[in-house]
Design a protein around this motif. Structure first.
Motif, PDB file in Angstrom:
ATOM      1  N   TRP A   1       3.048  10.262  -9.723  1.00 26.69           N
ATOM      2  CA  TRP A   1       2.426  10.592 -11.004  1.00 26.69           C
ATOM      3  C   TRP A   1       1.537  11.820 -10.899  1.00 26.69           C
ATOM      4  CZ3 TRP A   1       4.767   8.831 -14.901  1.00 26.69           C
ATOM      5  CH2 TRP A   1       5.324   7.541 -14.910  1.00 26.69           C
ATOM      6  N   MET A   2       0.922  12.000  -9.744  1.00 28.72           N
ATOM      7  CA  MET A   2       0.108  13.197  -9.550  1.00 28.72           C
ATOM      8  C   MET A   2       0.975  14.451  -9.573  1.00 28.72           C
ATOM      9  SD  MET A   2      -2.500  14.118  -6.415  1.00 28.72           S
ATOM     10  CE  MET A   2      -3.379  12.577  -6.691  1.00 28.72           C
TER      11      MET A   2
ATOM     12  N   ASN B   1       0.820  -1.208   0.000  1.00 33.22           N
ATOM     13  CA  ASN B   1       0.000   0.000   0.000  1.00 33.22           C
ATOM     14  C   ASN B   1       0.856   1.261   0.000  1.00 33.22           C
ATOM     15  OD1 ASN B   1      -2.367  -1.434  -0.041  1.00 33.22           O
ATOM     16  ND2 ASN B   1      -2.602  -1.442   2.198  1.00 33.22           N
TER      17      ASN B   1
ATOM     18  N   ASN C   1       3.897   1.532  -1.213  1.00 31.68           N
ATOM     19  CA  ASN C   1       4.506   1.651  -2.535  1.00 31.68           C
ATOM     20  C   ASN C   1       3.502   2.187  -3.559  1.00 31.68           C
ATOM     21  OD1 ASN C   1       6.738   1.135  -4.415  1.00 31.68           O
ATOM     22  ND2 ASN C   1       5.379  -0.444  -5.259  1.00 31.68           N
ATOM     23  N   GLU C   2       2.273   1.692  -3.483  1.00 27.05           N
ATOM     24  CA  GLU C   2       1.227   2.182  -4.394  1.00 27.05           C
ATOM     25  C   GLU C   2       0.928   3.647  -4.137  1.00 27.05           C
ATOM     26  OE1 GLU C   2      -3.305   0.959  -5.780  1.00 27.05           O
ATOM     27  OE2 GLU C   2      -2.347  -0.001  -4.041  1.00 27.05           O
ATOM     28  N   LEU C   3       0.893   4.047  -2.870  1.00 28.62           N
ATOM     29  CA  LEU C   3       0.646   5.442  -2.521  1.00 28.62           C
ATOM     30  C   LEU C   3       1.772   6.339  -3.021  1.00 28.62           C
ATOM     31  CD1 LEU C   3      -1.104   7.521  -1.028  1.00 28.62           C
ATOM     32  CD2 LEU C   3       0.186   6.977   1.061  1.00 28.62           C
TER      33      LEU C   3
ATOM     34  N   ARG D   1       2.157  15.127 -13.164  1.00 27.00           N
ATOM     35  CA  ARG D   1       1.111  15.757 -13.971  1.00 27.00           C
ATOM     36  C   ARG D   1       0.955  17.224 -13.611  1.00 27.00           C
ATOM     37  NH1 ARG D   1      -1.683  10.758 -13.148  1.00 27.00           N
ATOM     38  NH2 ARG D   1      -2.823  11.699 -11.401  1.00 27.00           N
TER      39      ARG D   1
ATOM     40  N   TRP E   1       3.775   5.860  -5.676  1.00 25.26           N
ATOM     41  CA  TRP E   1       3.699   6.043  -7.127  1.00 25.26           C
ATOM     42  C   TRP E   1       2.478   6.876  -7.522  1.00 25.26           C
ATOM     43  CZ3 TRP E   1       7.607   5.572 -10.115  1.00 25.26           C
ATOM     44  CH2 TRP E   1       8.636   4.667  -9.808  1.00 25.26           C
ATOM     45  N   SER E   2       1.413   6.735  -6.749  1.00 29.33           N
ATOM     46  CA  SER E   2       0.244   7.564  -7.038  1.00 29.33           C
ATOM     47  C   SER E   2       0.563   9.043  -6.842  1.00 29.33           C
ATOM     48  CB  SER E   2      -0.917   7.150  -6.142  1.00 29.33           C
ATOM     49  OG  SER E   2      -2.032   7.990  -6.323  1.00 29.33           O
ATOM     50  N   ARG E   3       1.249   9.364  -5.738  1.00 26.74           N
ATOM     51  CA  ARG E   3       1.636  10.751  -5.492  1.00 26.74           C
ATOM     52  C   ARG E   3       2.679  11.223  -6.500  1.00 26.74           C
ATOM     53  NH1 ARG E   3       2.228  10.797   1.152  1.00 26.74           N
ATOM     54  NH2 ARG E   3      -0.022  10.653   1.606  1.00 26.74           N
TER      55      ARG E   3
END
Length: 284
Positions: free
Chosen positions: A17-18, A7, A9-11, A21, A13-15
């Motif tokens: 890419w955000m 979780n 690690n997923e958080l 962008r 990468w989510s931040r």
């Protein structure tokens, strides 16, 4: 790998890419807005700093006197008033004529309706410059030159706006019109009391485009107006241009002033513009 580590690690990468962008959006925004930002920087720059290599991007002593001098050098106030009258009149007339024409093509049955609609759409393929001389000779023979009406009446109908209205009415239930006729509602009352309120997004898009088109007209006002009392702001700005640096910063200041109304209209109507341009594109 534990569920918690997954979780995190997923958080991460989510931040990531955000944030990427966001950075890309800021970079694109700066590229798009650079001419406007640079123009405003020049508009508040004193004439003595225009060719100073140390103040290329930002003025050392910013001043608003250039905006005041614009009104002293040329009757910019008169030009802005004329442009506002012309653009507003064109916008209102195009909305009315487009709504009436779209109502006729959508709800009324008459001979040659398809051919007439095709002829109207075909005019969008004719460049305006190709008929500008014939238009000038026509209005000259009528004695309309050097007046505000010659800037308004030739543009009171827009084939593209008629097309937008017709497309917006494609999904409009015909039964509503039949019910209105049964209740004794006249056609004009149906258009202004029922039809127009239901296609507000399309009318908002038309209003933005019509106002910007009327505000930014250059070739036609240059051809048909000679007196300051009838010139528009796009023609008046060129009067601020000469060989010295003072006139250059004044011209840029005048351009910035003239962009303000169009920017305000675009910002206010941008949401309706997107809705209106996509209305009728998807049928449910």
């Amino acid at each position: 790998m534990s569920h918690k580590a997954f979780n995190e690690n997923e958080l991460f990468w989510s931040r990531f890419w955000m944030g990427l962008r966001l950075v890309l959006n800021i970079v694109v925004w700066l590229i798009v807005m650079f001419p406007l930002l640079y123009g405003f920087s020049m508009a508040v720059k004193p004439a003595g700093e225009l060719y100073d290599p140390t103040s290329i991007w930002f003025p050392k002593s910013p001043t608003l006197s250039n905006f005041v001098d614009v009104f002293r050098t040329a009757p910019i106030g008169t030009y802005i008033r004329n442009s506002m009258i012309v653009a507003t009149s064109i916008t209102i007339l195009q909305i009315i004529t487009s709504a009436l024409a779209a109502f006729a093509f959508r709800f009324l049955e008459f001979k040659g309706r398809g051919i007439l609609y095709a002829l109207i759409l075909s005019t969008m393929m004719i460049p305006g410059e190709s008929v500008i001389i014939s238009q000038f000779l026509m209005v000259s023979s009528w004695g309309w030159t050097d007046s505000l009406k010659v800037l308004i009446i030739p543009f009171m109908i827009s084939a593209f706006n008629i097309f937008l209205c017709v497309q917006a009415l494609q999904n409009f239930p015909y039964e509503i019109y039949e019910a209105a006729k049964v209740d004794g509602c006249p056609d004009l009352r149906f258009v202004f009391r029922i039809l127009i309120p239901l296609i507000k997004p399309t009318l908002g898009a038309m209003a933005v485009q019509s106002f910007l088109g009327g505000w930014n007209m250059y070739m036609w006002p240059l051809l048909v107006t000679n007196q300051d009392s009838n010139r528009t702001v796009q023609i008046g700005i060129s009067m601020l241009n000469s060989a010295d640096s003072q006139s250059l910063v004044l011209m840029v200041a005048g351009v910035v002033l003239c962009m303000i109304p169009s920017l305000v209209i675009f910002i206010v109507g941008s949401r309706n513009m997107v809705k209106g341009l996509t209305a009728g594109a998807v049928k449910g």
